[in-house]
Design a protein around this motif. Structure first.
Motif, short mmCIF file in Angstrom:
data_model
loop_
_atom_site.label_atom_id
_atom_site.label_comp_id
_atom_site.label_asym_id
_atom_site.label_seq_id
_atom_site.Cartn_x
_atom_site.Cartn_y
_atom_site.Cartn_z
N SER A 130 0.81 -1.22 0.00
CA SER A 130 0.00 0.00 0.00
C SER A 130 0.85 1.27 0.00
CB SER A 130 -0.93 0.02 1.22
OG SER A 130 -0.19 0.07 2.42
N LEU A 131 2.19 1.12 0.04
CA LEU A 131 3.07 2.27 0.15
C LEU A 131 3.95 2.44 -1.07
CD1 LEU A 131 4.31 1.75 3.82
CD2 LEU A 131 2.44 3.22 3.05
N GLN A 132 4.34 3.68 -1.29
CA GLN A 132 5.31 3.98 -2.35
C GLN A 132 6.14 5.18 -1.90
OE1 GLN A 132 2.53 4.90 -5.52
NE2 GLN A 132 2.71 7.10 -5.18
N ALA A 133 7.29 5.32 -2.48
CA ALA A 133 8.10 6.51 -2.19
C ALA A 133 7.39 7.75 -2.72
CB ALA A 133 9.48 6.37 -2.85
N VAL A 134 7.61 8.88 -2.07
CA VAL A 134 6.98 10.13 -2.49
C VAL A 134 7.58 10.57 -3.82
CG1 VAL A 134 6.62 12.55 -1.91
CG2 VAL A 134 6.53 10.82 -0.12
N TYR A 135 6.71 10.84 -4.79
CA TYR A 135 7.18 11.28 -6.10
C TYR A 135 7.63 12.74 -6.04
CZ TYR A 135 5.21 7.08 -8.27
OH TYR A 135 4.93 5.79 -8.61
N LEU A 136 8.88 12.99 -6.43
CA LEU A 136 9.38 14.35 -6.55
C LEU A 136 9.18 14.90 -7.95
CD1 LEU A 136 12.73 14.05 -4.54
CD2 LEU A 136 10.52 14.90 -3.75
N VAL A 137 8.92 13.98 -8.89
CA VAL A 137 8.64 14.36 -10.27
C VAL A 137 7.37 13.65 -10.71
CG1 VAL A 137 9.43 14.16 -12.66
CG2 VAL A 137 11.06 14.78 -10.87
N LYS A 138 6.45 14.39 -11.27
CA LYS A 138 5.20 13.82 -11.78
C LYS A 138 5.21 13.82 -13.31
CE LYS A 138 3.00 13.15 -7.85
NZ LYS A 138 1.76 13.88 -7.55
N ARG A 139 4.58 12.84 -13.87
CA ARG A 139 4.48 12.74 -15.33
C ARG A 139 3.85 14.01 -15.90
NH1 ARG A 139 1.03 8.14 -18.64
NH2 ARG A 139 1.71 8.77 -20.73
N ASN A 140 4.42 14.51 -16.99
CA ASN A 140 3.97 15.71 -17.72
C ASN A 140 4.40 17.02 -17.04
OD1 ASN A 140 2.72 14.27 -19.82
ND2 ASN A 140 0.84 14.07 -18.63
N ALA A 141 5.12 16.92 -15.89
CA ALA A 141 5.61 18.13 -15.24
C ALA A 141 6.80 18.72 -16.00
CB ALA A 141 6.01 17.83 -13.80
N ILE A 142 6.91 20.04 -15.98
CA ILE A 142 8.09 20.71 -16.54
C ILE A 142 9.21 20.63 -15.51
CG2 ILE A 142 9.02 22.86 -17.46
CD1 ILE A 142 6.88 21.48 -19.19
N VAL A 143 10.37 20.12 -15.92
CA VAL A 143 11.46 19.86 -14.98
C VAL A 143 12.76 20.51 -15.47
CG1 VAL A 143 10.46 17.69 -14.18
CG2 VAL A 143 12.01 17.67 -16.15
#
Length: 231
Positions: free
Chosen positions: A167-180
């Protein structure tokens, strides 16, 4: 207590007094043998803080006449439930004896104090510690709070239900479609370019990034919306 001839013995590993003491017709080293079985099984179950309850079936009838019984595990025991323990007898040329045992594991685990929605990051104040029979709980529950706190839920959790790894995952620092920001550093220089993330990514994850101009590269997440390319 029924006489030992009932051929079922139970040992709780946390209890120092053996249930076999003084049993009629008990084989040699009967006080030591169940503790050896518990240590043997416990060593393969991972968490030394857990407590074991071992039920040994047909103990007396199978070990009558067995001198200095030496237990071993023919198969790895990794969970609660039924298991097989082999026994070698000193001075006996015959094949090993085999006993059926039932294993119960008791220990601490963590549950939410209240319902927690999908996507929330877990904080310590959201959790309570419980103690119980782990054999009645899902196999992938988490006993170490450090493996829960700071993680993000990929599905909602109900109050009082044990927290599971799935039920757990690491916190996403980058999201799909985000400008990076995409960085590439070398001796005495750094190149920075804008890009569009094509994947979600936590710290240290490789993520595909589409750069201005159309090229797609792989970069490693180093911070919020920041990725690095090794050159």
């Amino acid at each position: 207590m029924r006489p030992f001839s009932a051929a079922i013995a139970t040992l709780c590993f946390a209890v120092s007094t053996s249930l076999f003491a003084g049993a009629p017709d008990a084989p040699d080293a009967s006080d030591l043998f169940p503790h050896q079985v518990s240590e043997l099984i416990g060593s393969g179950l991972g968490n030394p803080k857990n407590r074991l309850q071992i039920t040994i079936f047909e103990y007396v009838s199978k070990l009558t006449g067995c001198v200095s019984p030496e237990p071993f595990l023919p198969y790895k025991v990794s969970t609660s439930g039924r298991a097989t323990v082999g026994v070698k007898c000193q001075g006996r040329e015959q094949k090993p004896l085999y006993l059926t045992v039932n294993v119960k594991v008791f220990g601490r685990y963590w549950v939410p104090n209240a319902d927690i929605a999908r996507g929330q990051v877990i904080e310590k104040a959201m959790l309570s510690e419980k103690d119980g029979d782990l054999s009645k709980l899902p196999r992938n529950i988490i006993q170490d709070p450090e493996k829960i706190i700071g993680k993000q839920l990929n599905r909602a959790l109900k109050a009082g239900k044990p927290v599971q790894e799935s039920s757990l995952q690491a916190v996403y620092l980058v999201k799909r479609n985000a400008i990076v920001d995409v960085q590439a550093a070398g001796t005495g220089f750094m190149i920075k370019r804008d890009g569009k993330a094509l994947d979600d990514g936590a710290l240290g994850d490789p993520v595909r990034v589409k750069l201005q101009g159309g090229n797609t590269v792989k970069a490693t997440v180093t911070a919020q919306n920041v990725l690095n390319i090794d050159i």
